[in-house]
Design a protein around this motif. Structure first.
Motif, mmCIF file in Angstrom:
data_model
loop_
_atom_site.group_PDB
_atom_site.id
_atom_site.type_symbol
_atom_site.label_atom_id
_atom_site.label_comp_id
_atom_site.label_asym_id
_atom_site.label_seq_id
_atom_site.Cartn_x
_atom_site.Cartn_y
_atom_site.Cartn_z
ATOM 1 N N LEU A 165 27.520 -7.147 68.788
ATOM 2 C CA LEU A 165 28.382 -6.182 69.479
ATOM 3 C C LEU A 165 27.546 -4.960 69.852
ATOM 4 O O LEU A 165 26.926 -4.334 68.993
ATOM 5 N N THR A 166 27.549 -4.643 71.138
ATOM 6 C CA THR A 166 26.737 -3.536 71.640
ATOM 7 C C THR A 166 27.632 -2.479 72.257
ATOM 8 O O THR A 166 28.580 -2.814 72.963
ATOM 9 N N ALA A 167 27.328 -1.210 71.999
ATOM 10 C CA ALA A 167 28.073 -0.117 72.630
ATOM 11 C C ALA A 167 27.166 0.603 73.609
ATOM 12 O O ALA A 167 26.012 0.908 73.292
ATOM 13 N N LEU A 168 27.683 0.846 74.820
ATOM 14 C CA LEU A 168 26.952 1.643 75.809
ATOM 15 C C LEU A 168 27.427 3.076 75.663
ATOM 16 O O LEU A 168 28.611 3.354 75.797
ATOM 17 N N PHE A 169 26.504 3.959 75.383
ATOM 18 C CA PHE A 169 26.899 5.353 75.147
ATOM 19 C C PHE A 169 26.145 6.236 76.126
ATOM 20 O O PHE A 169 24.986 6.576 75.906
ATOM 21 N N LEU A 170 26.805 6.567 77.228
ATOM 22 C CA LEU A 170 26.237 7.438 78.247
ATOM 23 C C LEU A 170 26.871 8.801 78.037
ATOM 24 O O LEU A 170 28.071 8.965 78.254
ATOM 25 N N THR A 171 26.085 9.753 77.602
ATOM 26 C CA THR A 171 26.663 10.989 77.100
ATOM 27 C C THR A 171 25.721 12.175 77.310
ATOM 28 O O THR A 171 24.506 11.986 77.385
#
Lengths: 345, 266
Positions: free
Chosen positions: A62-68
């Motif tokens: 499970l991968t989370a994309l975190f553009l922040t």
């Protein structure tokens, strides 16, 4: 660029997808972690919960994309269930302008080829996801309320026709994309013992802006979808002034005022308060419907509430089929009595 | 300089309030409801008409659907559209949101010059809200979703207000661009009698799949071009709550006692 065009032409000859890829090539479950000015939106934890379940069923990661603008919370996503975080920090992500988000997500997808990509069905998510899906020429299922793996296939479930039916939808290429209704799934539990990998990625240069942000203002107005208690008025009210009775019961309970559509159409109350299929869908602990008969349009917006109370003069009103408790009577008599009882308690 | 040009895509939908649903068969009884223009698209059209009144230009309304969707386009002309195009072909049948967006975008490309595309926030039957932003993606133009107010309308750009991230944002969109609009934006006016008469005799252009193949790739149209498909329809069991009715002069008291028992501190 040249090479990409050549490759695209090459695959076109063979009848394979340009940007999307075959199901057998996709691997892994991805979620887009929504943030608002650096603050993680709770829908992201719901996606991590559902995403974890799907990833475990598929025996994958499970991968989370975190553009922040500020990546200091990335570790939190690990505690909430992600095996891997792609962390992209840039000031561009401090503003809700879809293009720089799309550019980076599309690039990450093309480089890593996930099987599934979930995005929260918030306003921003529902505006961003079609751009990503469009760029990748893949399918996107809107506002899902159920997601599961059935015989190895990803099945997306969404209500259709005012919630009368649930459509099960499958996507024939990857990434399989869905937006997921907010507050449909529970948030994942926080476990500080969990381990995961945080991978820093340099964001792509973005030479916009195609859309210039001139001003931003925090909305003081209510957010009925977050309310724990909602008290709604309907056609049983005789005059716009009479909303005061509803408001009084509401403030006694510490809740938020709701309304059925006809009163909003009449201009008695703003659309932010409208509960229903074409208004806001709410799921509070307590929903009190005063003088609302229970048209399908209204029911679709509140029938998932934990406890539903109906007050209506007509004992055959459909709202009573959906209510846990009811009083058959005129709201003008019943509501003041309820207020009195609540104050005395 | 080319005339300022606005495009409004419109869908004909069943009147969702009246449509009957056969729970036994799990099917929609389409004969039970009349068709109408998607209500959100009327807000889009109204805004187009207002902009035209302010800065001039022309409005093209475009719809994809069966031949009878012509009625919806005539209605749109009566409400202020100048030109109407109906995309109708068996080859468009079974389109999902991607194929629909692709078809509409391809037709818009074929039209050539345009400045602003205005879409309703969503349709009442599909309820996805995806087609607007997907059209923008296919055309590779910027978009702003959930516009609830237009603030300044110009020939090169528009300044709009949108609600996102729990805030109100004022954004400037350079043309060519696309906006999707909410129902808060305006109150669509009714067609006048003169305009209704004008609409009756208006010419509705029809384009089929063949007409779109110079600007589009055949593999993206219709059911074959649709990545998603409905594999099953489930009729959810109604939870059907057993209403406990409180009666008599103590009804309110009993109700409050019950709620205190269930919910605690209220």
């Amino acid at each position: 660029m040249q090479l990409k065009r050549w490759l695209n032409n090459y695959v076109r000859i063979w009848g394979v997808y340009d940007m999307a890829y075959d199901e057998s090539e996709g691997e892994g479950v991805w979620i887009y972690c929504e943030q608002e000015k650096g603050e993680i939106h709770p829908v992201s934890y719901e996606l991590l919960n559902k995403g974890r379940e799907l990833a475990d069923d598929l025996n994958t990661h499970l991968t989370a994309l975190f553009l922040t603008p500020d990546g200091s919370d990335a570790q939190e996503l690990v505690y909430r269930g992600a095996d891997r975080i792609y962390l992209l920090e840039h000031d561009n992500f401090n503003y809700p302008n879809e293009i720089p988000f799309r550019e980076n997500i599309v690039k990450l997808v093309e480089d890593n080829k996930p099987e599934i990509l979930l995005i929260g069905a918030t306003h921003f998510g529902r505006s961003l996801a079609p751009r990503v899906a469009g760029a990748l020429e893949t399918g996107l299922t809107a506002d899902c309320t159920g997601l599961k793996i059935e015989k190895g296939d990803f099945v997306q479930i969404r209500p259709a026709f005012t919630g009368n039916i649930l459509a099960h939808i499958s996507t024939d290429r990857c990434p399989k994309m869905s937006t997921v209704r907010y507050k449909e799934f529970d948030e994942s539990e926080r476990d500080t013992g969990r381990e995961g990998e945080i991978i820093d990625i340099e964001p792509l240069e973005y030479d916009g802006p195609d859309v210039k942000i001139l001003n931003e203002m925090i909305i003081e107005d209510i957010n009925i979808q977050e309310a724990e208690i909602v008290v709604s008025g309907g056609k049983g009210l005789k005059d716009s002034q009479d909303f005061e009775i509803i408001e009084e019961l509401c403030s006694t309970l510490g809740g938020t005022v709701g309304s059925s559509r006809p009163l909003v159409d009449e201009g008695w109350i703003s659309r932010n308060h409208q509960v229903g299929y074409s208004g806001n869908r709410v799921k509070p602990n307590l929903y009190i419907a005063c003088g609302i008969s229970g048209a399908p349009q209204h029911l679709a917006g509140m029938k998932e509430s934990k406890i539903i109370v109906a007050i209506n003069t007509d004992p055959s009103a459909p709202i009573f089929d959906y209510a846990d408790y009811g009083i058959i009577g005129d709201l003008y008599e019943v509501v003041p009595k309820l207020i009195k009882e609540l104050r005395e308690g | 300089m080319a005339n300022f040009s606005i495009i409004v895509p419109i869908k004909e939908v069943p009147d969702i309030e009246k449509v009957n649903f056969d729970r036994e068969k799990g099917r929609i009884d389409r004969s039970s409801a009349t068709s109408e223009p998607n209500p959100f698209d009327l807000n889009a059209l109204e805004e187009a008409v207002k902009i035209k009144e302010e800065i001039g230009g022309n409005i093209t309304v475009i719809s994809m659907g069966p031949p009878q969707a012509e009625d919806t386009l005539r209605d749109a002309i009566a409400r202020g559209g100048d030109k109407a195009i109906l995309l109708t072909d068996k080859g468009f049948a079974g389109s999902d949101t991607w194929a629909t967006s692709y078809t509409l975008a391809t037709a818009i490309k074929k039209l050539g010059h345009y400045d602003l595309i205005i879409c309703g926030e969503k349709t009442v039957d599909g309820d996805t809200g995806q087609v607007g932003p997907e059209i923008a993606e296919v055309l590779d133009i910027p978009h702003v979703s959930y516009v609830n107010k237009t603030i300044e309308r110009g020939k090169d750009s528009i300044i709009v207000q949108t609600e996102v991230w729990g805030r109100l944002y004022k954004k400037e969109l350079k043309f060519p661009g696309l906006i999707t609009v909410t129902k808060d934006l305006n109150e669509p006016r009714l067609p006048t009698l003169t305009n209704k008469l004008k609409a009756k005799s208006a010419e509705i252009e029809r384009w089929g799949l063949d007409d779109l193949l110079d600007t589009g790739d055949e593999k993206h149209f219709g059911i074959k071009g649709s990545p998603t498909s409905v594999v099953n329809i489930e009729v959810p069991k109604e939870k059907g709550r057993k209403s406990k009715i409180f009666e008599g002069k103590d009804a309110a008291k009993k109700m409050v006692e019950q709620l205190r028992k269930d919910l605690g501190g209220i």
